[in-house]
Design an enzyme around this catalytic site. Structure first.
Site, PDB file in Angstrom:
ATOM      1  N   HIS A  16     -58.305-157.585  15.173  1.00  0.00           N
ATOM      2  CA  HIS A  16     -59.301-158.012  14.620  1.00  0.00           C
ATOM      3  C   HIS A  16     -60.393-158.947  14.976  1.00  0.00           C
ATOM      4  O   HIS A  16     -59.883-160.045  15.401  1.00  0.00           O
ATOM      5  CB  HIS A  16     -59.402-158.088  12.866  1.00  0.00           C
ATOM      6  CG  HIS A  16     -58.935-159.650  12.648  1.00  0.00           C
ATOM      7  ND1 HIS A  16     -59.365-160.984  13.157  1.00  0.00           N
ATOM      8  CD2 HIS A  16     -57.571-159.839  12.314  1.00  0.00           C
ATOM      9  CE1 HIS A  16     -58.296-161.845  12.619  1.00  0.00           C
ATOM     10  NE2 HIS A  16     -56.815-161.006  11.602  1.00  0.00           N
ATOM     11  N   GLU A 105     -51.050-157.908   7.521  1.00  0.00           N
ATOM     12  CA  GLU A 105     -51.389-159.555   7.398  1.00  0.00           C
ATOM     13  C   GLU A 105     -49.916-159.800   7.472  1.00  0.00           C
ATOM     14  O   GLU A 105     -49.214-159.719   6.508  1.00  0.00           O
ATOM     15  CB  GLU A 105     -51.958-160.268   7.863  1.00  0.00           C
ATOM     16  CG  GLU A 105     -52.025-161.763   8.006  1.00  0.00           C
ATOM     17  CD  GLU A 105     -51.954-162.263   9.175  1.00  0.00           C
ATOM     18  OE1 GLU A 105     -50.608-161.750   9.870  1.00  0.00           O
ATOM     19  OE2 GLU A 105     -52.666-162.932  10.178  1.00  0.00           O
TER      20      GLU A 105
END
Length: 308
Positions: A16, A105
């Site tokens: 990201h 994550e």
């Protein structure tokens, strides 16, 4: 031999863009990790990444019959990265998008108290980054397990053509995820050891790591990336040579190649059974000596009887 027509030409990992948490770690103390947003700079990074991805996949416009399929972590920063990247692709080029929780994550717990996290990360460095589990969270080993499950699903999707791609078109998979999840993905795919994983570095924000299909049906990082790039990620000379071998490797011969890793686990590889007989089999006398060391009743109890 796999049906090469069904295999994606590229499997591309994208971290990201810059997030509020990357810019200011205190953001994690008041905002849940999954709600952390991109900064304006992060959105710009994602738009640039989209342009680079389109150029890469289309071979700078010279290739015309290609499609993309996206997998994305459910976190706000990855979904926002996908939205910006998507601006570089027309609807006819995108055959599908799937939110995939297994590539999220690493869980660090809930709200991250600054001082506690500082001490926790210091402890992780002493314990080992792969096996250390954050209180109320995960270890990298936990992430490895769920990413492994995702990879099994991914291969079934490809093998059964659940992605709905026309085999006459080049299929490209783009996985928008996080730093550690991307490293673990590559570890699982290329069968890297824990020791090799510990040498690796996170990709930068919106950094692109490209696995490209070779003529023998195997994927390699060394087709698109230079030795210098791979060394910058933490790959050893042995790992880089393996990536180069994979460029022209036949998938049906991978087992023979893996024998080269034996030296990572054994001090010396014996050439024949005769070598073993000459000096490496424990003799009957040696066995009896070892056995006598634990033959007394007290030793037996110490070893075999559980605490009451």
């Amino acid at each position: 031999m796999p049906n090469l027509r069904l295999l994606p030409k590229h499997i591309i990992l994208v971290r990201h863009g810059e997030s509020d948490g990357n810019k200011d770690p205190l953001a994690y103390t008041t905002t849940p990790d999954h709600k952390i947003s991109l900064t304006e700079h992060g959105r710009a990074q994602a738009r640039l990444a989209g342009s680079r991805l389109r150029d890469l996949i289309s071979d700078n416009g010279s290739s015309h019959d290609w499609r993309v399929y996206f997998y994305v972590s459910p976190y706000e920063r990855t979904r926002s990265t996908l939205r910006e990247i998507g601006k570089s692709f027309s609807k006819k080029r995108v055959i599908g998008v799937r939110e995939e929780c297994r590539i999220r994550e690493q869980d660090f717990g809930n709200f991250q108290v600054e001082e506690r996290m500082r001490i926790t990360k210091q402890t992780r460095e002493k314990f080992g980054r792969f096996f250390y589990r954050f209180p109320e969270g995960e270890s990298a080993a936990d992430v490895f397990d769920r990413v492994s499950s995702f990879l099994e699903s991914l291969w079934r999707d490809i093998d059964l053509n659940r992605l709905g791609n026309d085999p006459s078109q080049e299929l490209n998979l783009i996985i928008i995820s996080h730093g550690l999840a991307s490293r673990v993905f590559l570890m699982k795919w290329f069968k890297w050891t824990v020791e090799q994983f510990e040498q690796l570095y996170n990709p930068g924000n919106c950094e692109i790591r490209v696995m490209e299909l070779g003529p023998g049906g195997e994927y390699s990082l060394a087709i698109h990336h230079t030795d210098e790039e791979l060394r910058g990620w933490g790959l050893s000379t042995e790992m880089i040579e393996d990536q180069k071998w994979r460029i022209k490797a036949d998938r049906t011969n991978l087992h023979g190649h893996c024998k080269g890793y034996l030296n990572s686990f054994f001090d010396q590889e014996l050439d024949s059974d005769e070598d073993v007989k000459e000096g490496y089999i424990v003799s009957d006398n040696e066995f009896e000596d070892v056995k006598e060391d634990i033959d007394s009743d007290n030793d037996y109890k110490d070893i075999c009887v559980p605490n009451s």
